[in-house]
Design an enzyme around this catalytic site. Structure first.
Site, PDB file in Angstrom:
ATOM      1  N   CYS A 151      51.024  32.365  29.267  1.00 49.94           N
ATOM      2  CA  CYS A 151      52.270  32.718  29.953  1.00 49.94           C
ATOM      3  C   CYS A 151      51.958  33.441  31.260  1.00 49.94           C
ATOM      4  CB  CYS A 151      53.139  33.586  29.057  1.00 49.94           C
ATOM      5  SG  CYS A 151      53.771  32.705  27.626  1.00 49.94           S
ATOM      6  N   CYS A 165      41.925  28.486  45.563  1.00 51.34           N
ATOM      7  CA  CYS A 165      42.965  28.256  44.546  1.00 51.34           C
ATOM      8  C   CYS A 165      43.348  29.612  43.968  1.00 51.34           C
ATOM      9  CB  CYS A 165      42.489  27.279  43.481  1.00 51.34           C
ATOM     10  SG  CYS A 165      41.115  27.898  42.509  1.00 51.34           S
TER      11      CYS A 165
END
Lengths: 467, 110
Positions: free
Chosen positions: A223, A420
Site C-alpha cells: 500500500c 525512477c
C-alpha cells in the site's frame, strides 16, 4: 438444539480456548453490558446467548493497520471479551487516512498501544492484550493458540502463509482480508477447523487450499508503494469484524471432530467459502461489478498444510521448515549494468551543478501521480508501464523510438539519464533503451540514477515531496 | 444469424480484477467473441482462452504478470461464472456461450 453446542475435547489441548465460547452462556448480563449491547442483542438470531458467546470469546487481530483498525473497532464495540493485537509498527501521518483507530496526537506511538487507547475509549469492558512485535514462526503458535478466532489483517504473503499454517495446526478459524489501491478481498477459512489430514471436500479449506502459491514478488506492491483508498481497505476490515461476530455469536467455528455421529448440522458448515471481492472505481458511481461473491472450493486433498500427506508440524515451523521468506521470494533481478552506466543521485547533482552536464536528457519513469508532486528540474515523465508498452510495440512493428523520446533526441548523442522511484525500474529502462538502439552503438551514454528519487531526497534535497 | 456463425464464435465476457485490468487497457470488462474451436479443431477451453487473451487482448507487454510457463501465473484466481475454476475442471473447462470468466489477482496489502 442451539444450547447444546459443545467443543470437542482434543488430546493436544489446542482447542482449549474454544471452550470459552460455549461456557458461561447462562449468566446474567451486567447493567452496563445490558445497556451497551442492547441494540445488537435485539437483532433476530443474536439474543442474550449470542452476546454471551461474544463476551466469552477471544479474538486475535494480526496487524493494526488499514484492516486491523476497523476490524478491531467493531469487535470491541460488539463486546468480544478478549482482543489481542499484534503489530511492531509505529503510527505515521500517512497511515491516518485509512487507519482510523489511530490519531494525529499519537503519531510516533506503537500502533498496538495507539489502537488500544482508542478501543478502551470506545468500550472499556473487553480485555485488550498488546503484542508490540512481529508475528514470527517461533512465537506464532503460542500466541494464536490462546484465541478462538484469528483475523489476518497483515500486509504481506510471508505472514499470511504463516498465520494460515498455524491456524490449521492449532485449529482456529481464520478471517482473512487484503486490499490495495481500489480493490479488496475477504474470505473465511478453516471454519469450522478440521484436523490436519482429515480430507474430504466437505471440509473447509485453508489459505493454501485457495491460494496455493504466492504471486511472484515482481507483481506485488505494498500500500505504501501502490497506494490505497481508505474506504476500500476499511470496508474489508469492517466485513472481517462482521464475519468474526457472526461466527462467534453463532458458534459456527466449533471444531469438527472425527467420526461425530451427528451429521445433521449442514447449516453450520462453511465448507464452501465465499471470496468477496470489492472494486472501487474512481471513474464511476456504484457499478455492476463493485461487489462480487465468488464460490471457492473445499479442502484440497493435496494441500501442503491441511492435506492428507501433509508433513507440516508446529515443531517444523518453529525451526524454519517451511522457509516462509524463501517461499514468497524470487530470484534476484537479472539486470546488471556496468559501473559507468550508473551514477549516484549526489554525483549526478554535483556534476550538474558544476556544469559538467551541459546537455542531457533526464527521463523520470515514475507513475504520473507520483511525478505530479515534484521532479528534478528538466525531467521528462515517461511512466514505466507505458514505456514498456511502447518499447514492445517498437520492437514488434519496427519504427523509430520517437514514441518514447522527443524526436530530436532520438538520433543525437545527448546522454540520457534515467531516474525512477526507488532505483529498479530505471535499471530496466536503461536496458530497454539499449535494446532499442538508443545508445547509438555505444556512442551515447545511457545512465541509471542509483536509488531513484528516494535517494535524491536522502542525498540531495531533504525537502523533496517523495511518496 | 446462421447456425454456422453461431458455432464459429462463442460470445463471452471476460473480467479482470485486483489490478490485472492494468494489463488489459485498464478496462475491467471485455466482450469477447472467442473462436469456438482451437487450431486442432478441439472445443475452446480456458487454456485456449488464456492464450487467445495474451495474443489478442493484452495491451501490456508484461505477459509474465498474467502467464508463466504457458499457465496462468501463481496468485491469479480464475472463476467461471463466479465459481472457482477447479470446481469446473480448470484449464480443461470447455467455454460455453455467455460464460463470464473472471481473472482476479490475489491481494496482500492491508
Amino acid at each position: 438444539m442451539e444450547g447444546d453446542v459443545e467443543s470437542q475435547p482434543v488430546a493436544d489441548g489446542t482447542t482449549a480456548a474454544t471452550d470459552s465460547v460455549a461456557n458461561g452462556c447462562s449468566r446474567r448480563l451486567t447493567d452496563d453490558e445490558f445497556d451497551r449491547y442492547s441494540r445488537q442483542m435485539i437483532v433476530p438470531g443474536m439474543g442474550k446467548e449470542g452476546q454471551l458467546r461474544l463476551i466469552n470469546s477471544r479474538v486475535l487481530v494480526i496487524g493494526a493497520g488499514g484492516l486491523g483498525c476497523p476490524a478491531a473497532q467493531y469487535i470491541a464495540g460488539a463486546g468480544v471479551g478478549t482482543i489481542g493485537i499484534i503489530d511492531n509498527d509505529v503510527v505515521e501521518a500517512s497511515n491516518l487516512h485509512r487507519q482510523v483507530g489511530h490519531a494525529t496526537s499519537r503519531i510516533g506511538m506503537k500502533k498496538v498501544d495507539s489502537l488500544i487507547t482508542h478501543l478502551k475509549e470506545l468500550n472499556p469492558l473487553p480485555t485488550y492484550v498488546p503484542y508490540p512485535f512481529q508475528l514470527t514462526p517461533q512465537n506464532a503458535a503460542d500466541i494464536i493458540s490462546k484465541y478462538d478466532l484469528v483475523m489476518d489483517c497483515t500486509d504481506n504473503p510471508v505472514t499470511r502463509y504463516l498465520i494460515s499454517d498455524v491456524c490449521v495446526l492449532v485449529r482456529k478459524p481464520l478471517v482473512t482480508a487484503a486490499a490495495i489501491q481500489k480493490s479488496g478481498q475477504l474470505t473465511v477459512l478453516n471454519c469450522p477447523p478440521t484436523p490436519q489430514g482429515l480430507v474430504d471436500s466437505e471440509y473447509a479449506p485453508c489459505y493454501r487450499c485457495c491460494f496455493r502459491k504466492p504471486p511472484p514478488p515482481s507483481s506485488m506492491v505494498s500500500c505504501g508503494e501502490a497506494g490505497i483508498m481508505g474506504p476500500v481497505v476499511g470496508m474489508m476490515g469492517v466485513a472481517q469484524a462482521g464475519e468474526a461476530i457472526k461466527i462467534l455469536a453463532s458458534a459456527l467455528h466449533m471444531p469438527v471432530a472425527k467420526n461425530v455421529g451427528d451429521n445433521n448440522t449442514p447449516e453450520k458448515n462453511l465448507k464452501q467459502p465465499t471470496l468477496l471481492i470489492y472494486t472501487f472505481d474512481l471513474e464511476s458511481a456504484v457499478g455492476p461489478y463493485s461487489f462480487r461473491a465468488l464460490k471457492m472450493g473445499g479442502r484440497k486433498r493435496n494441500c501442503f498444510a491441511c492435506g492428507e500427506n501433509s508433513t507440516l508440524t508446529l515443531e517444523g515451523i518453529k525451526t524454519g521448515n517451511p522457509d516462509y521468506v524463501q517461499f514468497c521470494s524470487a530470484p534476484a533481478p537479472v539486470v546488471s549494468l556496468a559501473p559507468e552506466e550508473r551514477i549516484t543521485a549526489a554525483a549526478y547533482h554535483a556534476a550538474k551543478e558544476k556544469g559538467e552536464l551541459p546537455d542531457h536528457l533526464l527521463i523520470d519513469t515514475r507513475e504520473k501521480e507520483h511525478f505530479s508532486f515534484g521532479s528534478i528540474q528538466g525531467a521528462i515523465n515517461v511512466p514505466f508501464g507505458k514505456l514498456l508498452m511502447k518499447a514492445a510495440a517498437i520492437k514488434r512493428d519496427g519504427g523509430p523510438a520517437t514514441e518514447i523520446l522527443p524526436a530530436e533526441a532520438v538520433k543525437s548523442n545527448t546522454p540520457i539519464f534515467v531516474v525512477c522511484r526507488t532505483g529498479s525500474d530505471s535499471q530496466e529502462t536503461v536496458e530497454k533503451f539499449k535494446e532499442l538502439g538508443l545508445d547509438n552503438g555505444g556512442k551515447r551514454r545511457i545512465v541509471d540514477i542509483v536509488g531513484g528519487m528516494k535517494a535524491w531526497k536522502q542525498e540531495v534535497d531533504p525537502t523533496f515531496p517523495y511518496i | 444469424m446462421s447456425g454456422a456463425t453461431e458455432t464459429a464464435e462463442i460470445p463471452i465476457t471476460v473480467d479482470f480484477s485486483g489490478g490485472l485490468e492494468m494489463l488489459f487497457d485498464n478496462q475491467r470488462r471485455h466482450s469477447v467473441s472467442l473462436p469456438a474451436v482451437d487450431a486442432n479443431g478441439k472445443p475452446a477451453t480456458i487454456a485456449f482462452l488464456i492464450d487467445y487473451l495474451c495474443k489478442n487482448l493484452m495491451q501490456d507487454p508484461r505477459a509474465e504478470l498474467f502467464v508463466l510457463d504457458n499457465h496462468i501465473r501463481p496468485g491469479i484466481l480464475v472463476l467461471v461464472n463466479d465459481a472457482d475454476w477447479e470446481l469446473e475442471g480448470e484449464e480443461a473447462y470447455e467455454i460455453q456461450p455467455r460464460d463470464n470468466i473472471l481473472f482476479v489477482s490475489t491481494l496482500h496489502g492491508g
